[in-house]
Design a protein around this motif. Sequence first.
Motif, mmCIF file in Angstrom:
data_model
loop_
_atom_site.group_PDB
_atom_site.id
_atom_site.type_symbol
_atom_site.label_atom_id
_atom_site.label_comp_id
_atom_site.label_asym_id
_atom_site.label_seq_id
_atom_site.Cartn_x
_atom_site.Cartn_y
_atom_site.Cartn_z
ATOM 1 N N MET A 95 -11.067 7.992 -11.982
ATOM 2 C CA MET A 95 -9.982 8.880 -11.797
ATOM 3 C C MET A 95 -9.331 10.055 -13.031
ATOM 4 N N ILE A 96 -10.488 9.742 -13.703
ATOM 5 C CA ILE A 96 -9.979 11.350 -14.689
ATOM 6 C C ILE A 96 -11.377 12.312 -14.080
ATOM 7 N N SER B 40 -7.818 -3.863 -22.339
ATOM 8 C CA SER B 40 -8.314 -4.340 -22.950
ATOM 9 C C SER B 40 -9.531 -5.068 -21.554
ATOM 10 N N MET B 41 -8.999 -4.731 -20.208
ATOM 11 C CA MET B 41 -10.134 -5.296 -19.152
ATOM 12 C C MET B 41 -10.460 -3.976 -18.565
ATOM 13 N N GLU B 42 -11.856 -4.190 -18.695
ATOM 14 C CA GLU B 42 -13.138 -3.271 -18.243
ATOM 15 C C GLU B 42 -13.133 -2.739 -17.151
ATOM 16 N N VAL C 223 -7.455 7.239 -24.966
ATOM 17 C CA VAL C 223 -6.213 6.600 -24.212
ATOM 18 C C VAL C 223 -6.502 5.336 -23.577
ATOM 19 N N VAL C 224 -7.720 5.759 -23.080
ATOM 20 C CA VAL C 224 -8.323 5.097 -21.656
ATOM 21 C C VAL C 224 -8.794 3.607 -22.719
ATOM 22 N N ASP D 181 -13.054 1.690 -16.397
ATOM 23 C CA ASP D 181 -13.540 1.595 -15.055
ATOM 24 C C ASP D 181 -13.134 2.692 -14.443
ATOM 25 N N HIS D 182 -12.401 2.169 -13.482
ATOM 26 C CA HIS D 182 -11.471 2.644 -12.841
ATOM 27 C C HIS D 182 -10.299 4.557 -13.632
#
Length: 442
Positions: A436-437, A425-427, A420-421, A431-432
């Motif tokens: 968190m995962i 589209s924004m790297e 899902v991550v 990464d954030h």
Amino acid sequence: MIDLEKQPGFLTNATDALAGAFSGDGAPDPFHDLRQSARQSFEGKGLPTTKDEAWKYTDLRAALKADYQPADPSATVSDETIQQARIPGLDAALAVVVNGAFDAERSDLSGLPERITVGGLREQVQRDPAGVRDTFGRHVDLDRDAFAALNSAFSLDGLYLSVPRGVAVERPIEVVHIVTASGPTFVQGRNLIVVGEAAQATVIETFAVEGTGSGEPAETFRNDLTEIVCGAAGVVRHVRVQDEGPDAHGVSLVQTYQERDSDVSTLTFTFSTGTVRNNTVMVPAGEGGQSTLGGLYICRGGQHVDTNTLVDHVAPGCQSNELFKGIVYDQGTGVFNGKVFVQREAQQTNAYQQSQGVVLSPEARHYSKPELEIYADDVKCSHGSTTGAIEPEHIFYLRSRGVSEADARAMLLYAFAHDVVEMVSMEPLRDHLDAMIAERLK
């Protein structure tokens, strides 16, 4: 039919604080008819219960029993809270919404094209009621969603974003929603995003709760509604990150409406919350529309996350892709109920829906109900749903190569969630989310 004035708790408080207060300056309310209709709809239906099929697995009584008071729209928040709620490393314009009200002083909209409008919905209604009337509440089904009706009847403020025809907003717009809560607090926010023909915009919403004084945040209940209207050949990328804490409850609706050849995606990532219901309704109403919706929820402790989606195909030649994943353990509960509706006129529809859940402890629960309702005869539609535990042979395979059991488990769960991550589209945001995962799966 219920009488709002005689209801305990937050309904009485909402009525007292919000009834007739939308304009705030004594001016006529341009949405009086809509709000009256919404109030009548809510009074006729009342709050949903587990006797309603769509709410079979989600009981809101415990989340609503606190004596919620309306949030103060004039409250201020600390710079630290704002920064903590932001996405690290993301170069984005900042729009701050405190207790459902846009905070112009704390926002930083530099670097955006001059022709776009970003501000408070309340101010925009006062400035250009006719312009807002064309889209505000136009596509929300008040009879389907009691909380959407409640929001439409009594909401005061929120974010307004308008991108005119042909304008591509290269810089993402990060919307930070903060609730201040020293006692049980109820807040309603209404966001309206209008992207014109051949225009483009990316909107990222994050959510946080801040205590006041020296106290920790109290229980909160947030009822928010975001409308996204996308013109022909427009592109909208919309992402929500919910991480408000175990005492943060709420119901949300993202309602999209798309004209021909448009491309809209909305993704929701839910981490630390209490009892939450996330509704998404997408309507690809013009031929050739592309609709993408997805999400990830990780439930631990007594967390309860209910995801309910509807994709209503009303035009021919449209595509929709849907992927939701949930990881539940401890006494957590995850729910997915998704429906794809293909109307008779929507020939050559291509729709895909997938829900997957991983259950990691005996007391955890995951319920999934995918649905297809098709009235056209020239379509390609499929759906799937799986719920289960981690396969022991996968753990064994990694352990046989020197990986510890804990690390093997974390690696498999990370790989499961990362699908899902990758839809983001924004790297910096990817990464954030990965960080968190990893934190949640420790």
